[in-house]
Write an enzyme that holds these catalytic residues in place. Structure first.
Site, mmCIF file in Angstrom:
data_model
loop_
_atom_site.group_PDB
_atom_site.id
_atom_site.type_symbol
_atom_site.label_atom_id
_atom_site.label_comp_id
_atom_site.label_asym_id
_atom_site.label_seq_id
_atom_site.Cartn_x
_atom_site.Cartn_y
_atom_site.Cartn_z
ATOM 1 N N GLU A 82 0.664 -1.024 -0.284
ATOM 2 C CA GLU A 82 0.009 0.212 0.127
ATOM 3 C C GLU A 82 1.146 1.479 0.222
ATOM 4 O O GLU A 82 0.554 1.710 1.489
ATOM 5 C CB GLU A 82 -0.945 0.164 0.819
ATOM 6 C CG GLU A 82 -1.926 -1.564 0.922
ATOM 7 C CD GLU A 82 -2.946 -0.894 2.687
ATOM 8 O OE1 GLU A 82 -2.690 -0.072 3.052
ATOM 9 O OE2 GLU A 82 -3.741 -1.987 2.194
ATOM 10 N N GLU B 80 -5.462 -8.500 -0.176
ATOM 11 C CA GLU B 80 -6.328 -8.277 0.788
ATOM 12 C C GLU B 80 -7.696 -7.538 1.178
ATOM 13 O O GLU B 80 -8.509 -7.715 0.537
ATOM 14 C CB GLU B 80 -5.817 -7.116 2.342
ATOM 15 C CG GLU B 80 -4.558 -7.889 2.324
ATOM 16 C CD GLU B 80 -3.647 -6.521 2.606
ATOM 17 O OE1 GLU B 80 -4.609 -5.663 3.652
ATOM 18 O OE2 GLU B 80 -2.399 -6.397 3.072
HETATM 19 C C1 GLA Z 1 -4.289 -2.884 5.314
HETATM 20 C C2 GLA Z 1 -3.453 -3.817 5.556
HETATM 21 C C3 GLA Z 1 -2.891 -4.675 6.460
HETATM 22 C C4 GLA Z 1 -3.568 -4.815 7.957
HETATM 23 C C5 GLA Z 1 -5.043 -4.000 7.138
HETATM 24 C C6 GLA Z 1 -5.761 -4.162 8.124
HETATM 25 O O1 GLA Z 1 -5.165 -2.971 4.355
HETATM 26 O O2 GLA Z 1 -2.723 -3.823 3.961
HETATM 27 O O3 GLA Z 1 -1.806 -4.669 7.044
HETATM 28 O O4 GLA Z 1 -3.220 -3.830 8.276
HETATM 29 O O5 GLA Z 1 -4.942 -2.733 6.650
HETATM 30 O O6 GLA Z 1 -7.043 -4.172 7.885
#
Ligand code: GLA
Length: 712
Positions: A185, A338
């Site tokens: 990210e 994710e």
């Molecule tokens: C993000 C991050 C993860 C974690 C999630 C938590 O997308 O990439 O490492 O912090 O959020 O919801």
């Protein structure tokens, strides 16, 4: 002391004179990657982030056992492992990762390997305090959280390349490697001295001369004229309003700078001989620091982290929104890297997700092109900052309804995977509606002191997408300048700046027979956010055949009716038509009798202007009527009204119709094929219970119908 030397945590406000010359990073070859083949793993990737460094080895073994039970086939490793992989500068400890990889490989589980550069370890901060990001207000951040890096700091870039190279040399040819997860990210903005230096270089490339920059940035106002490049800084905290052109250029620069850091890592990995696919995970919906189209050009496949921001029914529309964006950015299949397994903690509250919804959403992403169902994270942490984020294995352990649902999802994915393949050619989801998307729109509407600070780009685009979702009509997002000829309808929500080329492109789309719908706050300015005079939306006035004399935002809570039954809130305009037909007028208030919605005929197409912000239900009706007028049909007529989302994913010699039932009464869908999860015969009707999912395999283009509801 120069700002460069400021200790971590201390406020700095570096002036141009303080900035030492820093050698620029070595040039990196940057040929855009053209994926040789679409991302097509042999099964849907199922699993998620796994941080074994948090657990003892007994737990690793238990985890792998549970993964097998759930049919997990993929984990993402190493995302925040820098301190474990390189405990001191240049000292590597990969023994534990070797063991982890050996353990999962023996169990038939593959992995994404991350470069751990989103979270530099404490030794790095101490050794390179200048490589910590500086906030807008001059405070230099320190470690203790994550994402603390100044992306243009040479020490950070060098260390990132080194650790990427080390990983690639060691694991780049491992047969279990499914792909590279570059960083995590990207999104830390830096306003420090390194950023100042590279921002200036970026501006020099963009504008060539200071004279051009001064003109583009309208620096004659408020005595901002720059006489030397060294005078330009990132938009740090200042007395009053920033220059909007400087703000948007800083966002563009930051995206480009982070992208070049990512490309450097990619090149290191390629140079080490690894040919595994490359991705980095984008993030929606709350912030947006990337210009996604240009990032997608550099990746083999787009991946997305998607967290819901609502508990209500809009969550379902939001799954579709994130998926349609990702498929469009990727130009085909993409990876859901994710999602939350259960609740996501937002600090002040937790947004829950029921087990059934978790399964339904997972299939929703796949319906719209995802090749995976991956989660954050495998096992919920017991300590650390995210101990209240959910995991596939919750704190309560594996004997839970949560873990049962995870196992159920694993079996569903296993059942559908052999059938649901990629099409040999053509799009994964056929859409006749396109929505224009560009980060410039987001960033422009985030500049302060606009006629309304409550109108936000992401809300507007999402509200437009939601209307089509509610009508059951498939949508793609479109890159400005791309070939849009396959879309019968193209919608431009709130794209405030438009370049000359983009205007010409829209004109050509309409001339060639396209139906264009443009909303308020589009085409107001050029790329430097300079307003085009003569009435809004200056850039599109001729195409739309209208001239807005005044923007008239409404007070919060005020609503105004239109004569076609629509209701408007937040935004109205005093609009003259110059060469357009009026489709709707205001029925009340100071604009009573004046045009609100117009249409101009151009070439063989039309350009419709929506000058008022329609309330969501009115927006839904407006877009549904536009689609109907053009003969654009929902995937299955009548389904959306019953809460049934129907998505036809094209495959190899077959269509797969995903039936995602968000409604409250059972529904039955008929189509001549087999439902892959329950095995029901589609010809006699597939019954889907509320909250459930089905995947009906049909011959390409085969008809579908909804049978009348018969209470059981
Ligand atoms: C993000 C991050 C993860 C974690 C999630 C938590 O997308 O990439 O490492 O912090 O959020 O919801």
């Amino acid at each position: 002391m120069s700002a460069h030397d400021a200790p971590a945590g201390e406020a700095t406000n570096p002036s141009a004179q303080d900035i030492p010359a820093v050698p620029s990073a070595p040039a990196v070859p940057s040929a855009p990657v053209t994926p040789s083949a679409p991302f097509a793993p042999s099964a849907f990737l199922f699993g998620g982030d796994w941080s074994p460094e948090q657990w003892d080895r007994d737990t690793w073994r238990e985890d792998v056992e549970l993964m097998r039970r759930a049919k997990v086939n993929t984990v993402s490793l190493g995302i925040f492992s820098w301190a474990s992989l390189e405990p001191a500068e240049g000292v590597y400890d990969t023994g534990w990762l070797d063991d982890v990889i050996e353990l999962i490989t023996a169990a038939g589980i593959g992995f994404f390997l991350a470069t751990p550069t989103a979270s530099p370890p404490p030794w790095f901060t101490l050794a390179h305090p200048d490589a910590m990001p500086v906030r807008e207000d001059g405070v230099r951040l320190t470690h203790g959280s994550r994402d603390t890096y100044a992306v243009s700091a040479p020490a950070y870039r060098d260390a990132s390349r080194r650790v990427a190279r080390m990983l690639a040399e060691r694991y780049g040819s491992h047969p279990g490697l499914r792909g590279w997860h570059l960083h995590n990210e990207y999104g830390t903005l830096d306003h420090g001295p390194h950023a100042a230096r590279s921002f200036r270089t970026w501006l020099q490339r963009r504008y060539g001369t200071l004279e051009t920059l001064n003109q583009e940035w309208s620096t004659a106002f408020w005595s901002q004229r720059y006489g030397d490049w060294q005078e330009i800084t990132p938009p740090r905290t200042t007395q009053y309003l920033h220059n909007p052109a400087q703000l948007i250029d800083f966002r563009r620069y930051s995206s480009d700078e982070m992208r070049s850091a990512m490309v450097e890592q990619r090149e290191e990995i390629r140079a080490a001989g690894s040919s595994a696919p490359m991705t980095t995970n984008f993030m929606l919906p709350t912030w947006n620091h990337l210009e996604q189209w240009s990032w997608a050009d550099e990746l083999d496949v787009v991946s997305l982290d998607h967290y819901l921001d609502t508990t209500g029914p809009d969550a379902e529309a939001h799954v579709a929104y994130g998926s349609d964006l990702s498929r469009s950015w990727s130009g085909g299949p993409w990876v859901l890297m994710e999602q939350n397994a259960a609740g996501i903690s937002l600090g002040d509250r937790t947004i829950p997700k029921s087990p059934q919804r978790m399964i339904r959403h997972s299939l929703g992403y796949i319906a719209r092109g995802s090749q995976s169902s991956l989660f954050f994270q495998w096992r919920a942490s017991l300590g650390g900052s995210e101990q209240w984020h959910s995991g596939l294995v919750p704190h309560a352990g594996a004997s839970t309804r949560r873990f049962e649902a995870v196992c159920e999802l694993g079996s569903i994915l296993e059942r559908i995977a052999p059938a649901v393949r990629l099409p040999a050619d053509g799009p994964l989801v056929e859409a006749e509606v396109g929505i224009l998307w560009h980060a410039d729109g987001w960033w422009a509407l985030e500049t302060p002191h606009l006629p309304s600070d409550t109108i936000r780009y992401s809300d507007e685009v999402r509200a437009t997408h939601r209307s089509f979702w509610r009508a059951g009509i498939p949508v793609d997002f479109v890159r400005p300048g791309a070939d849009a000829s396959r879309y019968r309808l193209l919608v431009v929500p709130c794209l405030y700046p438009l370049s000359d080329e983009q205007v010409t492109w829209l004109e050509q789309y309409v001339e060639a027979g396209g139906e264009l719908i443009v909303t308020y706050l589009s085409g107001i300015s050029d790329a430097s956010l300079r307003i085009q005079p003569g009435g809004y939306p200056g850039r599109l006035r001729e195409l739309l055949g209208v001239r807005v004399q005044e923007m008239l935002p409404l007070e919060a809570g005020v609503q105004v009716a239109l004569d076609d039954g629509g209701v408007v809130e937040e935004w109205t305009e005093l609009l003259d038509t110059t060469d357009a037909e009026v489709l709707a007028v205001y029925a009340q208030g100071e604009l009573r009798g004046l045009p609100a919605i117009t249409s101009s005929a151009r070439g063989s197409g039309h350009a419709v202007y929506l000058s008022a912000r329609l309330r969501q239900d009115s927006r839904d009706a407006f877009f549904a009527a536009a689609a109907e007028r053009l003969g654009i049909a929902p995937t299955l007529a009548g389904a959306a009204e019953q809460g049934l989302e129907v998505v036809r994913r094209r495959g190899d010699g077959a269509d797969h119709v995903f039936l995602l039932h968000h409604g409250s009464e059972p529904v039955t869908v008929r189509g001549d094929g087999r439902e892959l999860i329950s095995g029901q015969d589609g010809a006699s009707g597939v019954r889907i219970e509320p909250g459930d999912v089905g995947v009906l395999a049909l011959a390409p283009g085969a008809p579908l119908d909804l049978l009348p509801h018969t209470p059981s």
